[in-house]
Structure formats: structure tokens, C-alpha cells
Motif scaffolding. Structure first.
Motif, PDB file in Angstrom:
ATOM      1  N   ASN A  12       8.097   1.792   9.439  1.00 13.05           N
ATOM      2  CA  ASN A  12       7.365   1.177   8.322  1.00 13.05           C
ATOM      3  C   ASN A  12       6.114   0.488   8.847  1.00 13.05           C
ATOM      4  O   ASN A  12       6.200  -0.484   9.601  1.00 13.05           O
ATOM      5  CB  ASN A  12       8.273   0.171   7.607  1.00 13.05           C
ATOM      6  N   SER A  14       4.179  -1.435   7.356  1.00 15.07           N
ATOM      7  CA  SER A  14       4.005  -2.774   6.783  1.00 15.07           C
ATOM      8  C   SER A  14       5.278  -3.606   6.938  1.00 15.07           C
ATOM      9  O   SER A  14       5.611  -4.409   6.069  1.00 15.07           O
ATOM     10  CB  SER A  14       3.630  -2.656   5.298  1.00 15.07           C
ATOM     11  N   LYS A  34      -0.960  -8.073   4.698  1.00 14.24           N
ATOM     12  CA  LYS A  34      -0.761  -6.738   4.129  1.00 14.24           C
ATOM     13  C   LYS A  34       0.641  -6.610   3.548  1.00 14.24           C
ATOM     14  O   LYS A  34       0.842  -6.034   2.469  1.00 14.24           O
ATOM     15  CB  LYS A  34      -0.997  -5.697   5.212  1.00 14.24           C
ATOM     16  N   CYS A  35       1.597  -7.178   4.255  1.00 16.27           N
ATOM     17  CA  CYS A  35       2.995  -7.133   3.804  1.00 16.27           C
ATOM     18  C   CYS A  35       3.151  -7.846   2.467  1.00 16.27           C
ATOM     19  O   CYS A  35       3.818  -7.334   1.555  1.00 16.27           O
ATOM     20  CB  CYS A  35       3.887  -7.750   4.864  1.00 16.27           C
ATOM     21  N   LYS A  37       0.918  -8.277   0.185  1.00 19.23           N
ATOM     22  CA  LYS A  37       0.249  -7.531  -0.881  1.00 19.23           C
ATOM     23  C   LYS A  37       1.073  -6.330  -1.325  1.00 19.23           C
ATOM     24  O   LYS A  37       1.137  -5.996  -2.513  1.00 19.23           O
ATOM     25  CB  LYS A  37      -1.136  -7.070  -0.401  1.00 19.23           C
ATOM     26  N   GLU A  38       1.714  -5.658  -0.378  1.00 20.54           N
ATOM     27  CA  GLU A  38       2.406  -4.405  -0.681  1.00 20.54           C
ATOM     28  C   GLU A  38       3.844  -4.596  -1.144  1.00 20.54           C
ATOM     29  O   GLU A  38       4.399  -3.732  -1.822  1.00 20.54           O
ATOM     30  CB  GLU A  38       2.371  -3.488   0.541  1.00 20.54           C
ATOM     31  N   LEU A  41       4.917  -3.944  -4.697  1.00 22.28           N
ATOM     32  CA  LEU A  41       4.579  -2.605  -5.171  1.00 22.28           C
ATOM     33  C   LEU A  41       5.495  -1.533  -4.605  1.00 22.28           C
ATOM     34  O   LEU A  41       5.429  -0.373  -5.032  1.00 22.28           O
ATOM     35  CB  LEU A  41       3.123  -2.270  -4.801  1.00 22.28           C
ATOM     36  N   THR A  42       6.319  -1.881  -3.639  1.00 19.41           N
ATOM     37  CA  THR A  42       7.139  -0.885  -2.950  1.00 19.41           C
ATOM     38  C   THR A  42       8.617  -1.157  -3.158  1.00 19.41           C
ATOM     39  O   THR A  42       9.026  -2.249  -3.532  1.00 19.41           O
ATOM     40  CB  THR A  42       6.836  -0.901  -1.436  1.00 19.41           C
ATOM     41  N   CYS A  75       2.397 -13.055  -4.011  1.00 20.73           N
ATOM     42  CA  CYS A  75       3.490 -12.115  -3.756  1.00 20.73           C
ATOM     43  C   CYS A  75       4.750 -12.535  -4.501  1.00 20.73           C
ATOM     44  O   CYS A  75       5.396 -11.718  -5.174  1.00 20.73           O
ATOM     45  CB  CYS A  75       3.754 -12.028  -2.257  1.00 20.73           C
TER      46      CYS A  75
END
Length: 631
Positions: A12, A14, A34-35, A37-38, A41-42, A75
Motif C-alpha cells: 500500500n 499510502s 497523503k494518508c 486525505k485518502e 475515500l478508500t 479526515c
């Protein structure tokens, strides 16, 4: 080696844990940003593990600016939104835990630093927290949402952001504070079938390593916290005199009387704290003065050994200072405050008795004319004689006269003791009164003993109100205040006669505390009669006592008995004993008991509550009278 192996096997890009272990600080920050932000969404099974880790770090290092500066608030807000709006995602795997942890992270990072609170508000955390507060998931998420909103509302710079939802926030907090104990009991603690409890609730409460007993104890703690955090949020609005028309509704003020932080959540002033805040506003004082139940609660609190006794006194004095409320409440509260006029210090407050005296005598002639109540008139005259006339006369007394009085008082007291032993209680009572009338004010210890002995006489004559009055006066004369063990026990019995379980329990706890501190052996034995009183009052003051009573009244218990073989009473006894054991443990910790009392705690916990419920105060009073009435 483990970290290298993990880096080789992790695919992974992120991964939060890989970013956390990065040695290069700039790469670490980029990776974690980055983690954050994502993550919303994941889909990743590790999200729950990450949230659990973030919660732990937020709780242990709430002032660390790293994660707040990297977008953790946005987040968490997005994760809460996803949990609320996407049920399929929420119920997949262990995602059900994510909104709880996300709200907890927000609350932990905003509890100390206003700059973090401002970041949180700018990141849009309030709307998703409001959704949780509205009950979109369950009471567990409401608990952490109201905690976070309370922290945000406590800062000047972020209060207005919460106040955008002013009426809704206040209304929800009021409703939740009034109903949360019932909700937690009906949906969790009172559920007999373990399979019917929500598994994720059980796991959150005990981190997945507890049994049903531990889960119920933790649920009790969380329910108390939920109620107290709701009151804290309401405090933030009441301090700014916002929404007082809602908070001061008579039905809610009545509910406040039963909101006691108690032994489970002893650090919170609970209902008493909010009542005191309301007393600082004219509107609040007017509403409180119109509530007989609140006035009675404050009066009983002012004459108790509860940690929040001073709050009860403060509220009553604020009502007396305001001329628009003074004459509405004077007739009731003056009879309670009269017993506190010789109180010296209480915590960091000094000369409390003098402040009470000045307010009671402020316009005593007018009050005597205004109130035709004989008790009030007599009490005011007695107060004038005690604090004005006797002081003036005793200043003129020479030392020889004072010592002569000491001898005479000793003789009268001996006569009173002799009459008491002969069972001539009324005659003994009169003699103790005679000695008190002669005893100089500076003989505080002698007067303490006389008041305490007179309280014992009142107990045997079944006059609970007079026993409470005299034992309270004795406790005011003790040094420090509320430290005379015999008076505490006598007042505990008197409160029990009147059905005031909380006040009786607190006095009994303080009495046992005195027994422990005065013991000369490592293994201190708690008097059996005090242990029985503790057991009885713990049943009556249990956090879920009202909810349990509602269950029985509604007939749900009958259905459970029918479906489960009719063994409800035996199960209640088992749970009751477990409850008493845990409550006694917290009681001893919270009231500053010394170590080495595990055996005594176990002994109290083993008492059958059904036996305790049949405990008769008069019998105990007669038993101990021969032991300790005469000092």
C-alpha cells in the motif's frame, strides 16, 4: 528486522504505519498528510486499526501539533460523514467502530488547545458531530460527539461556531441528559440475553477482553459521562446566558435534581454545577426560586458531606442576595442555613458561617413580620441571640466566670448522660439543651459534643429533622468541618429515616473513612451496621435505579421472568452484589480512603442487598447508643 520485513511486504503506497515509521521527517509528514486525505475515500481493513492507534495517540499526546497540522480533523469529519451516509460501508467488516474513534480523536485534540479547536472548526467537524449528537448511530457515538462539542463550545473563539446550532444543540443536550440513563439501561445494562447486546458496544466498552460484568460496569461509567458531558455543554451556553429560556424549563430543572455525578463520575459537579451557573443570572434565579424540588435539593446538599456541598450553599446565598427571589425562598431555606452559621472553612472557602449569618439577619425584623411561620420567627430570634447577644455578653465575661461555666456545663452533661443510660431520653434531651444554652461560644469542642449527643436523643425519639439539624451543627463545629464521625453516622441514620438515600450514603462513606483513618491495625473492620447502611443506600442511589424501576413498573420484568424461567430476583441479587463490590472500590478511591482495605471491601460487597433493604435504623440506634452516645 520486523520493520524491514513489513516494508518489503507492504504494497500500500499510502500505508499509515509505513509513513509513521519513516525516519525522514519531511517524507514522514508528506506520507501521513497523503494518508489522511485518502483514508475517507478508500476501503481498507486496516482503517479501524489506524483509527484505534490515532485515538490512543490523541489521548496520550493531545497537545502534539503534528497530526492536527497534517489534516487529521478533515479526515475524521469525512469518515464520520461516510459512516452516517453509507450504511453498506459502515456495516462492512469493522467499519462500525470508525465514527466512534473519529469523534473521540476530535474531542481529544481539542480539549486543551484553542488553536487546535480553531483548526477543527475550520476543517468542518461540527456538522458531522451534530449528526452523531442527533443519534444517527447510537448512544456510544453520542457520548464522544457531545464531549467534542463541549470542548469546542468552551473556547471564546470557537463558541460561536457551535452556537450556529444554538437551540438544537441545547435541546438535544437537555433531552440526552434527561434520557441517556434510561437508554443505556434499556438497550444494554438491562438486557439479560447477552446475544442481544450490540457486539461492537461490548468490544468498545472493554477493548474486547471483558465479561458481561465488566461491560455493565463500564456502561455505567460511560452513561454517567454522557450525562455529565451533556451538562458541561449546557454549562457553556448558560455561562454566556444563552438559551436560558430552554435550560430553565421547569421539567428540566426537576430532572437536574437527579443528575448526580456520584461515585461513578465523582469529579463532575453534574446537576449541581449547572444549577449554580444558572444562579448567577437573574433569569436563572427566578426560575430556580419557582422550583420547590430544586430548592429542597439545594437545601439538602448544603447540609451534607457531598463534595459539592459548597455549591449548594453558594446557590442558596445567591438566591438570598437577590431581592426578587429572597422573599420567595427565605421561609424554606432559612431553616436549613441556620444550622450552618458556625461553619468556618470549607475547602478553600473561609468564614462561610459569617456570610450566612449576615444574609439571614440582613432584614430579620422585616422577615419576622413578613413570615408568620413560628419556626422561622423562632429560628431568627435564636440566631440573633446566638450571634449577636451572646457574643456581646461573653466578651464581658472574665476568665473566672468562663471556667465556672465550664464546670457547671460538665455537671449538667453528666446528669444528661445518666438520664440517657436510664432510658429517660426526653429528660436527657432537655439537659443537653440546658448545657448548650450555658456553654460559651468559644468552647467549640464541648458544644460539638452536646449537639451530637442531642442528635442521638432526637434519633431515638424518631425526630429525623431535629437529628439532622443538631448533627449538622456538630459537624460545623468540628475541625475540619464534617469530620466528627459519630455525628456523621447519626445524620446518616436520620437521612435514611427521611428516605434521602444519597445524603445518607455520603455521610456513611465519610463515617467509614473516619473509622479507617483512626484504626491502629492494618486490617480495619468496618462496623457491620455501617456496612449494611452502605449496601442499602447503594441500591437506592445506583445510577440505573430509576430505569430499573421503570422496567419493573412497565411489566417488562414479568415478560423476562416468563421467558427465562422466572429467575429474575436471583439474577438481580447476583448483579447487585457485583455492583456493590465495584462501587465500594470506587467509593474508597474517590473519597481518599487509605490503602489496605480489600478485606473490608469484600466483606461489604458480600452483604445480601435484600437483607440490607430490611435494615431498621431505630434498632441500630439503640444498639450503638450504649456504645458511643456519651462522650
Amino acid at each position: 528486522m520486523d520493520s524491514l520485513k513489513k516494508k518489503k511486504t507492504c504494497t500500500n503506497p499510502s500505508c499509515f504505519f509505513c509513513s509513521l515509521e519513516e525516519k525522514d521527517s519531511s517524507l514522514r509528514r508528506v506520507g501521513m498528510e497523503k494518508c489522511f486525505k485518502e483514508m475517507p475515500l478508500t476501503d481498507n481493513k486496516q482503517h479501524v486499526l489506524v483509527l484505534s492507534g490515532l485515538w490512543h495517540m490523541a489521548m496520550t499526546q493531545p497537545d502534539d501539533p503534528e497530526f492536527p497540522s497534517l489534516g487529521i480533523f478533515e479526515c475524521m469529519a469525512n469518515l464520520i460523514y461516510r459512516g452516517i451516509n453509507d450504511r453498506n460501508w459502515l456495516l462492512r467488516g469493522q467499519n462500525i467502530y470508525i465514527p466512534y474513534y473519529a469523534a473521540h480523536v476530535i474531542g481529544s485534540y481539542t480539549m486543551n488547545k484553542v488553536e487546535f479547536a480553531e483548526m477543527a472548526v475550520q476543517s468542518g467537524v461540527i456538522p458531522p458531530l451534530m449528526e452523531l449528537l442527533r443519534g444517527k448511530i447510537s448512544w456510544v457515538e453520542q457520548r464522544v460527539a457531545v464531549r467534542a462539542l463541549g470542548h469546542l463550545a468552551s473556547y471564546e473563539k470557537t463558541f460561536e461556531a457551535v452556537a450556529v446550532y444554538e437551540e438544537e444543540v441545547v435541546g438535544l443536550a437537555m433531552t440526552l441528559a434527561s434520557t441517556c440513563l434510561d437508554v443505556v439501561y434499556f438497550n444494554f445494562v438491562g438486557v439479560k440475553n447477552m446475544n442481544e447486546k450490540l457486539k461492537y458496544h461490548c468490544d468498545l466498552l472493554t477493548r474486547g477482553i471483558g465479561d458481561s460484568e465488566m461491560e455493565d460496569r463500564k456502561a455505567e461509567e460511560w452513561a454517567s459521562q454522557l450525562q455529565c458531558w451533556c451538562l458541561y455543554l449546557l454549562n457553556c451556553f448558560a455561562c454566556k446566558q444563552k438559551c436560558l429560556n430552554l435550560i430553565c424549563r421547569q421539567d428540566f430543572l426537576t430532572n437536574l435534581c437527579d443528575m448526580w455525578g456520584g461515585l461513578v463520575n465523582h469529579a463532575s459537579p453534574a446537576g449541581a454545577g449547572l444549577i449554580r451557573i444558572l444562579c448567577y443570572s437573574k433569569y436563572g434565579r427566578k426560575s430556580i426560586a419557582e422550583s420547590k424540588q430544586i430548592i429542597d435539593t439545594l437545601c439538602n446538599l448544603s447540609r451534607s458531606s457531598d463534595d459539592w456541598q459548597y455549591m449548594g450553599i453558594d446557590c442558596l446565598l445567591l438566591l438570598l442576595k437577590d431581592h426578587s427571589t429572597r422573599y420567595k425562598v427565605f421561609e424554606v431555606i432559612s431553616l436549613f442555613l441556620m444550622d450552618l452559621v458556625e461553619l468556618g472553612s470549607l475547602g478553600d472557602r473561609s468564614n462561610i458561617g459569617e456570610a450566612i449569618t449576615k444574609l439571614l439577619l440582613l432584614d430579620h425584623k422585616k422577615c419576622k413580620l413578613l413570615f408568620k411561620n413560628h419556626k422561622v420567627e423562632k429560628a431568627l430570634q435564636d440566631l440573633w441571640n446566638l450571634k449577636v447577644e451572646r457574643r456581646r455578653k461573653e466578651k464581658l465575661m472574665c476568665e473566672e466566670k468562663v471556667e465556672e461555666r465550664r464546670v457547671i456545663i460538665g455537671l449538667i452533661k453528666q446528669q444528661a448522660n445518666h438520664m440517657f443510660w436510664l432510658g429517660e431520653i426526653e429528660e436527657a434531651l432537655e439537659k443537653y439543651s440546658e448545657a448548650l444554652d450555658l456553654c460559651p461560644l468559644k468552647f467549640r469542642k464541648e458544644r460539638m459534643v452536646l449537639h451530637s449527643n442531642r442528635a442521638q436523643c432526637h434519633l431515638l425519639l424518631r425526630d429525623a429533622d431535629s437529628a439532622i439539624s443538631d448533627s449538622t451543627r456538630a459537624l460545623c463545629l468540628s475541625t475540619p468541618a464534617n469530620s466528627h464521625s459519630k455525628s456523621l453516622w447519626r445524620r446518616s441514620q436520620a437521612y435514611d429515616m427521611k428516605g434521602l438515600a444519597k445524603e445518607s450514603l455520603m455521610d456513611c462513606i465519610m463515617f467509614i473513612n473516619g473509622c479507617v483513618k483512626s484504626g491502629n491495625t492494618k486490617r480495619v473492620k468496618i462496623p457491620y451496621y455501617a456496612a449494611r447502611m452502605i449496601s442499602k443506600q447503594m441500591d437506592a442511589t445506583w445510577l440505573f435505579a430509576n430505569a430499573q424501576s421503570k422496567t419493573r413498573i412497565s411489566g417488562q420484568v414479568g415478560k423476562e421472568q416468563e421467558s427465562d424461567g422466572g429467575d429474575y430476583i436471583s439474577v438481580t441479587n447476583i448483579n447487585g452484589e457485583q455492583q456493590h463490590g465495584e462501587m465500594m472500590r470506587m467509593m474508597m478511591e474517590n473519597k481518599d480512603f487509605v490503602s489496605g482495605r480489600l478485606a473490608a471491601t469484600t466483606k461489604v460487597a458480600a452483604i445480601d442487598p435484600l437483607i440490607a433493604a430490611t435494615f431498621e435504623v431505630a434498632a441500630v440506634a439503640l444498639i450503638i447508643a450504649a456504645m458511643d452516645c456519651c462522650h
